[in-house]
Design a protein around this motif. Structure first.
Motif, PDB file in Angstrom:
ATOM      1  N   PRO A 147      -9.129  13.006  12.273  1.00  0.00           N
ATOM      2  CA  PRO A 147      -9.759  13.294  10.986  1.00  0.00           C
ATOM      3  C   PRO A 147      -8.738  13.111   9.864  1.00  0.00           C
ATOM      4  CG  PRO A 147     -10.242  15.034  12.586  1.00  0.00           C
ATOM      5  CD  PRO A 147      -9.193  14.162  13.201  1.00  0.00           C
ATOM      6  N   GLY A 148      -9.178  12.565   8.737  1.00  0.00           N
ATOM      7  CA  GLY A 148      -8.257  12.290   7.646  1.00  0.00           C
ATOM      8  C   GLY A 148      -7.492  13.514   7.183  1.00  0.00           C
TER       9      GLY A 148
ATOM     10  N   ALA B 278      -1.189   7.805  16.536  1.00  0.00           N
ATOM     11  CA  ALA B 278      -2.490   8.345  16.128  1.00  0.00           C
ATOM     12  C   ALA B 278      -2.862   7.897  14.730  1.00  0.00           C
ATOM     13  CB  ALA B 278      -2.462   9.873  16.199  1.00  0.00           C
ATOM     14  N   GLY B 279      -1.913   7.339  14.000  1.00  0.00           N
ATOM     15  CA  GLY B 279      -2.170   6.810  12.670  1.00  0.00           C
ATOM     16  C   GLY B 279      -1.171   5.712  12.368  1.00  0.00           C
TER      17      GLY B 279
ATOM     18  N   ARG C 128     -11.898   3.575   1.628  1.00  0.00           N
ATOM     19  CA  ARG C 128     -12.540   3.137   2.872  1.00  0.00           C
ATOM     20  C   ARG C 128     -11.856   1.930   3.505  1.00  0.00           C
ATOM     21  NH1 ARG C 128     -19.067   4.243   2.261  1.00  0.00           N
ATOM     22  NH2 ARG C 128     -18.856   6.412   1.570  1.00  0.00           N
ATOM     23  N   LYS C 129     -10.545   1.860   3.326  1.00  0.00           N
ATOM     24  CA  LYS C 129      -9.755   0.863   4.036  1.00  0.00           C
ATOM     25  C   LYS C 129      -9.066   1.536   5.204  1.00  0.00           C
ATOM     26  CE  LYS C 129      -8.998  -2.131   0.041  1.00  0.00           C
ATOM     27  NZ  LYS C 129      -7.988  -2.771  -0.846  1.00  0.00           N
ATOM     28  N   ALA C 130      -9.869   2.290   5.942  1.00  0.00           N
ATOM     29  CA  ALA C 130      -9.382   3.039   7.099  1.00  0.00           C
ATOM     30  C   ALA C 130     -10.409   2.936   8.212  1.00  0.00           C
ATOM     31  CB  ALA C 130      -9.147   4.503   6.726  1.00  0.00           C
ATOM     32  N   THR C 131      -9.928   2.897   9.464  1.00  0.00           N
ATOM     33  CA  THR C 131     -10.814   2.701  10.613  1.00  0.00           C
ATOM     34  C   THR C 131     -10.394   3.594  11.764  1.00  0.00           C
ATOM     35  OG1 THR C 131     -11.153   0.377  10.011  1.00  0.00           O
ATOM     36  CG2 THR C 131     -11.740   1.026  12.252  1.00  0.00           C
ATOM     37  N   ASN C 132     -11.380   4.274  12.353  1.00  0.00           N
ATOM     38  CA  ASN C 132     -11.215   4.952  13.630  1.00  0.00           C
ATOM     39  C   ASN C 132     -11.928   4.093  14.664  1.00  0.00           C
ATOM     40  OD1 ASN C 132     -11.637   6.590  15.971  1.00  0.00           O
ATOM     41  ND2 ASN C 132     -11.425   8.443  14.742  1.00  0.00           N
TER      42      ASN C 132
END
Length: 426
Positions: free
Chosen positions: A354-355, A249-250, A378-382
Motif C-alpha cells: 500500500p502506498g 517491495a518498491g 498514477r505512474k505506479a503499479t502493483n
C-alpha cells in the motif's frame, strides 16, 4: 510464430504471477503456471491455468509434468521460464530433454554454475575491476570456523549457491543474514551445516544504510552474447518477512549508464545470453555501486520492467520463437521508453505494498517526494492488481494481504529500526 504461443511458468510466488501477467499483457495468452502448492497469488486467476505438482523439488517430476503439459498443447509453440534460481537450474540441467518441444531461454550448465555461485561471481568482479564487497568464503562441510580477521562486524552472510541452499532446512532460515558478532556467525554456520547445506557460505563486508541504498539492474543479451537492453531501478524498500527477506517491495526506474556499462562488460566477457538480474547497493563511504550477485533470470520483482512500458517477455518471443534480431525498438515498439543505448528511460514506481506503508519507510525527503508524486499521478503499479482479474475470491485475498503488510512490517522491520539504518548510511 506459425502456431499459437503457450507460456509455461514454474513457481507460485509473485514473480511467477508477474511473468504470467507479462505474457498476458503482451500476447493475450493464458500461461500454465506449475507450483508445488496452491497459493493465493495464483489461485482464482483468470489469466493463467494453475497446475499443482507436489514433486516440484524433484527434477524428474518437473520434467514429467512439462512433458504432460506439452502433450496437452500439441498445437502450440511452448516457452518455459521459472521464477527461482533452483527451478531455472532444473531447466538448465534438463534442457536436452525439453528442447524438442520447449524453448528454454537460459544459458548452458557451465555458465549457469559459474555465474550463480557467489564465490565465482566475486572472483569475476575482481578480475574485471568491478566493485564487490570484501568477502570471505567458508566451506560449511568442513565444520570449522571462518577466518574473519579481514572483516569488521556486523557482516552479511549468505549461501554461495541459492539453488543448493533451497533444500536446507533449519530454524531461522533466511536468504540473507545480518550477523552482529563472531559468536553469532559461528552459531549460524553450525545451524546451516546441521540443516543439510554443505556448500560454501559467503561472509561479506556490511555496507551501511537502509533498503533505499539498494539497486536492481536487469539486462538482456542476445544469442551472440551482446547486451541489447537494460532496466535499472532504485529500490525504495525490501520485504522483511523471513521467507521473502531481501526482495524488493518498491522500485523507481531510472537511468544509471555507468552501472550498466559495468554489467555489460561482465556479461559480454563471459558470453552470457538471455536475461540477467543484478543486486547492487550504493556505498555511501566511497560513492560506488557495489555488485552483490547475478540471478540467471528475470527476478522476483520483474514486473518493474513491464510496468514502466517495456514488456520483458517480448524478447523471448521475438528472438527465440520468431528468430528475429532483438533490437529493443523492434521488440518493444517505437513508443517504448528506451534510449539509443537500449536502456529503459522512464520513471515509474513498482510496489507490492500500500502506498501509505511504502511512504512511511522513506526517510529521504527527495526520494519520498518522488514516490508520492508517482503515486499521485498514477505512474505506479502493483503487479497483483490487474484489470482482467475480477474474481471476488481473489480480490478478497489481495485486500487482506495488503492489510497484512502493515502487520508484517511492524513485526519484522519497525519504523524506528529502519530510521536508524538510514541515519547510519547518511
Amino acid at each position: 510464430m506459425s502456431r499459437r504461443l503457450q507460456p509455461v511458468v514454474l513457481g507460485g510466488d509473485i514473480g511467477a504471477y508477474s511473468l504470467a501477467r507479462t505474457f498476458h499483457e503482451a500476447f493475450g495468452v493464458r500461461s500454465v503456471v506449475i507450483s508445488g502448492a496452491s497459493t493465493g497469488l495464483v489461485r482464482h486467476s483468470r489469466i493463467l491455468d494453475h497446475v499443482v505438482e507436489p514433486g516440484i523439488d524433484d527434477p524428474e517430476a518437473i520434467v514429467a509434468r512439462l512433458h504432460a503439459v506439452a502433450r496437452q498443447h500439441a498445437d502450440a509453440d511452448l516457452v518455459v521460464v521459472a521464477s527461482a534460481d533452483w527451478l531455472v537450474g532444473t531447466l538448465v540441467a534438463n534442457a536436452d530433454r525439453l528442447t524438442d518441444r520447449y524453448v528454454v531461454p537460459y544459458v548452458g550448465q557451465a555458465l549457469f554454475d559459474r555465474l550463480t555461485d557467489k564465490e565465482e561471481f566475486g572472483a569475476l568482479c575482481a578480475e574485471l575491476g568491478i566493485a564487490h564487497p570484501t568477502t570471505v568464503v567458508h566451506d560449511v562441510a568442513s565444520s570449522g570456523e571462518p577466518d574473519t580477521s579481514g572483516l569488521t562486524f556486523p557482516v552479511i552472510a549468505k549461501a554461495a549457491s541459492s539453488a543448493a541452499y533451497h533444500d536446507a532446512e533449519f530454524e531461522g532460515k533466511k536468504k540473507v543474514f545480518t550477523v552482529g558478532t563472531r559468536a553469532e556467525l559461528v552459531g549460524l554456520l553450525k545451524r546451516v551445516h546441521d540443516g543439510g547445506y554443505r556448500g560454501a557460505f559467503i561472509i561479506q563486508d556490511y555496507i551501511p544504510g537502509d533498503d533505499s541504498g539498494m539497486r536492481i539492474l536487469t539486462c538482456y543479451s542476445d544469442a551472440q552474447g551482446k547486451v541489447r537492453f537494460s532496466a535499472f531501478g532504485h529500490v525504495l524498500l525490501e520485504e522483511h518477512a523471513p521467507g521473502a527477506l531481501g526482495n524488493p517491495a518498491g522500485i523507481i526506474t531510472e537511468l544509471q549508464p555507468d552501472v550498466v556499462d559495468q554489467a555489460r562488460r561482465l556479461l559480454e566477457h563471459v558470453g552470457w545470453t538471455g536475461f540477467a538480474n543484478f543486486d547492487l547497493k550504493y556505498d555511501p563511504r566511497d560513492g560506488r555501486y557495489v555488485f552483490f550477485e547475478l540471478n540467471p533470470r528475470l527476478g522476483r520483482s520483474n514486473f518493474y520492467i513491464t510496468a514502466a512500458g517495456t514488456n520483458a517477455v517480448k524478447f523471448y518471443v521475438h528472438e527465440h520463437l520468431q528468430g528475429l534480431d532483438p533490437d529493443p525498438r523492434a521488440v518493444l515498439g517505437p513508443r517504448a521508453p528506451v534510449n539509443g543505448d537500449g536502456a529503459l528511460d522512464g520513471e515509474h514506481l513498482y510496489t507490492v505494498l500500500p502506498g501509505a506503508l511504502l511512504l512511511r519507510y522513506l526517510f529521504d525527503p527527495r526520494l519520498r517526494g518522488r514516490a508520492r508524486r508517482l503515486l499521485m499521478t498514477r505512474k505506479a503499479t502493483n503487479p497483483l492488481w490487474y484489470r482482467h482479474e475480477w474474481d471476488p475470491r481473489r480480490v478478497a485475498y489481495l485486500l487482506v494481504a495488503q492489510v497484512n503488510h502493515f502487520r508484517k512490517y511492524a513485526r519484522h522491520y519497525p519504523v524506528a529500526d529502519a530510521r536508524k539504518l538510514w541515519e547510519a548510511g547518511r
